[in-house]
Enzyme design. Structure first.
Site, mmCIF file in Angstrom:
data_model
loop_
_atom_site.group_PDB
_atom_site.id
_atom_site.type_symbol
_atom_site.label_atom_id
_atom_site.label_comp_id
_atom_site.label_asym_id
_atom_site.label_seq_id
_atom_site.Cartn_x
_atom_site.Cartn_y
_atom_site.Cartn_z
ATOM 1 N N GLU A 286 0.840 -1.192 0.000
ATOM 2 C CA GLU A 286 0.000 0.000 0.000
ATOM 3 C C GLU A 286 0.880 1.249 0.000
ATOM 4 O OE1 GLU A 286 -2.371 -0.563 3.555
ATOM 5 O OE2 GLU A 286 -0.971 0.618 4.768
ATOM 6 N N HIS B 68 6.056 0.895 16.866
ATOM 7 C CA HIS B 68 4.664 0.581 16.508
ATOM 8 C C HIS B 68 3.828 0.143 17.718
ATOM 9 C CE1 HIS B 68 5.884 0.943 12.344
ATOM 10 N NE2 HIS B 68 6.825 0.047 12.542
ATOM 11 N N ARG C 101 -11.769 -6.911 19.606
ATOM 12 C CA ARG C 101 -11.666 -7.204 21.039
ATOM 13 C C ARG C 101 -11.699 -5.885 21.812
ATOM 14 N NH1 ARG C 101 -6.659 -5.137 21.718
ATOM 15 N NH2 ARG C 101 -5.090 -5.501 20.094
#
Length: 496
Positions: free
Chosen positions: A200, A235, A292
């Site tokens: 992407e 991250h 979740r």
């Protein structure tokens, strides 16, 4: 009707679920590994059961053992918390087939969102903005090079089954592509058991904005506004807040509507989070859906007043959502800091050992979610999180100031922690102005922090010597500690 819940997790999230169970009059059953014997969640639960050895693969990740135990103790439902088996569609399907209620989404919804390429394709079909790129896995280097040429560099190679920042490579030119392609496939196979990767367009220096959604099994959907999670290292989120100071009213309306559409696309129910990347022009793009409860759910609870875990349990019990969309309001500002056992002055090396001393902050609008207590062991086997600090204020500035004050009130002895780094971030101009993005920590703040640590090292030794001298003179640990509450690094010296 749910009468007993087996909590297939540990630490602070297990404690959080236990508390919700007690308030609802539901029996809570905890599981623990040999390394967690006597842990806080085992003490607070109504029932506790040994599930296996310290290794996660033989305890908290043992699908069959958990379901077998749930049947043996007559549990009506299983709550997975987050991590471990929370997003494992295979486990959820086993729970569904066993006749036990899974407190979360259906295995079908989780499976649909588990593949990043399949999720991108689904979002595109339902008019949820996605980053320009492929919706099918790339089969070869040549195919990938063709797509990269069409999209335009820089691009991002990502594991289809990825998450947590693993299986990702930035590629800035054609000459880098082949090596990045092969290394991404290897990492993806090792981490997720699949070589499938996709490509992407790389959005440089984006914001990370996520939207909390909740839905019942009758087709009712609600959003609980956004959380800003752009403060990240490798991250991994460090500090989260709600609302985002970057969003305006129109953008907030658009992104929350997109999140609801994403949830409807996979026929989702229970609590979930839709994550987006947002560029400097406030264009946003679907990143992934976390099927979740999130680690950072408390910031949403503080600004909306809605107990997400309670809602999860009630929805799993067959009830409808207890509030309308119009009743959901953002009030004030909330910030969450993740307190980790790591030495931020030494490259964030993990720190393990016993908590010789542990005191949490308090005061108005200060919340601490912890799975530890004094004497607890920070083990090599699990995530090194000590606790989560969540503070609310009428304004963002109030929330920042309260958080800084609360961080100063922590007393942690026996392991190192990242409190000094968290304070450094909160006090930085880039955070105060809300100009940070997902690369701000590693491109700017870490370097500035390292310079400050190096420059102040001599002063820290002098302060440590002063603390010890005062201790010898007064023989009163508490008095000495309270006078130097910000010197986390040196407190252990008083307990040797």
């Amino acid at each position: 009707m749910i009468r007993k819940i087996l909590i297939a997790n540990r630490g602070e999230i297990a404690v959080r679920i236990i508390r919700a169970c007690k308030e609802l009059g539901i029996i809570s059953a905890a599981v623990y590994s040999e390394a967690d014997k006597g842990a806080l969640h085992t003490i607070l639960a109504d029932e506790s059961y040994l599930i296996g050895p310290a290794e996660s693969s033989k305890s908290y990740l043992s699908k069959e053992s958990i379901i077998k135990l749930a049947k043996e103790i007559n549990a009506d439902a299983i709550h997975p918390g987050y991590g471990f088996l929370a997003e494992n569609s295979e486990f959820i399907k086993l729970v569904e087939d066993s006749g036990i209620k899974f407190i979360g989404p259906s295995s079908r919804s989780v499976k649909m969102m588990g593949s990043k390429t399949a999720a991108r394709k689904l979002m595109e079909k339902h008019n949820v903005p996605i980053v320009k790129g492929t919706t099918e896995p790339i089969k070869s280097v040549s195919e990938g090079l063709n797509y990269a040429g069409e999209i335009g560099y820089p691009v991002l190679l990502k594991a289809s089954a990825g998450g947590g920042g693993k299986g990702m490579r930035k590629v800035f030119s054609e000459t880098e592509f082949e090596a990045a392609f092969e290394s991404t496939r290897r990492e993806s196979l090792k981490a997720f058991g699949s070589e499938e990767i996709y490509i992407e367009k790389l959005i440089e220096n984006p914001k990370h904005i996520e939207v909390q959604i909740i839905a019942d099994e009758y087709g009712n959907y609600r959003h609980l506004f956004e959380r800003e999670c752009s403060i990240q290292r490798r991250h991994q989120k460090i500090i989260e807040e709600s609302p985002s100071s970057f969003l305006d009213t129109a953008t907030r309306k658009s992104i929350t509507e997109a999140a609801i559409n994403a949830a409807k696309a996979c026929e989702y129910y229970n609590a979930g989070t839709v994550e987006f990347l947002m560029d400097t022009d406030k264009n946003f793009y679907f990143l992934e859906m976390n099927t979740r409860l999130q680690v950072e759910h408390p910031v949403t609870e503080l600004v909306t007043g809605i107990d997400l875990v309670r809602e999860q349990i009630l929805i799993a019990s067959g009830e409808k959502i207890s509030f309308t969309q119009d009743e959901v309001k953002q009030t004030g500002s909330a910030i969450e800091c993740r307190i980790y056992a790591e030495d931020s002055s030494q490259g964030f090396l993990p720190s393990t050992g016993k908590l010789k001393f542990y005191k949490e902050p308090g005061g108005p609008n200060v919340r601490v979610d912890a799975g530890v207590m004094e004497g607890s062991e920070i083990s090599i086997y699990y995530d090194p999180m000590i606790s989560k600090l969540i503070c609310w204020g009428k304004t963002r500035e109030d929330a920042v100031n309260r958080t800084l004050r609360a961080l100063d009130e922590y007393f942690i002895g026996g392991v190192s922690n990242n409190i000094s780094f968290l304070k450094f971030i909160l006090e930085s101009e880039i955070f105060k102005k809300g100009n940070h993005n997902i690369n701000s920590v590693e491109q700017k703040l870490l370097k500035e922090f390292e310079i400050e640590v190096t420059g102040n090292q001599g002063n820290e030794f002098e302060k440590a010597a002063a603390i010890l001298a005062a201790h010898i003179k007064n023989s009163k640990k508490e008095k000495v500690l309270s006078a130097h509450s910000n010197l986390n690094k040196w407190r252990d010296l008083l307990y040797e």
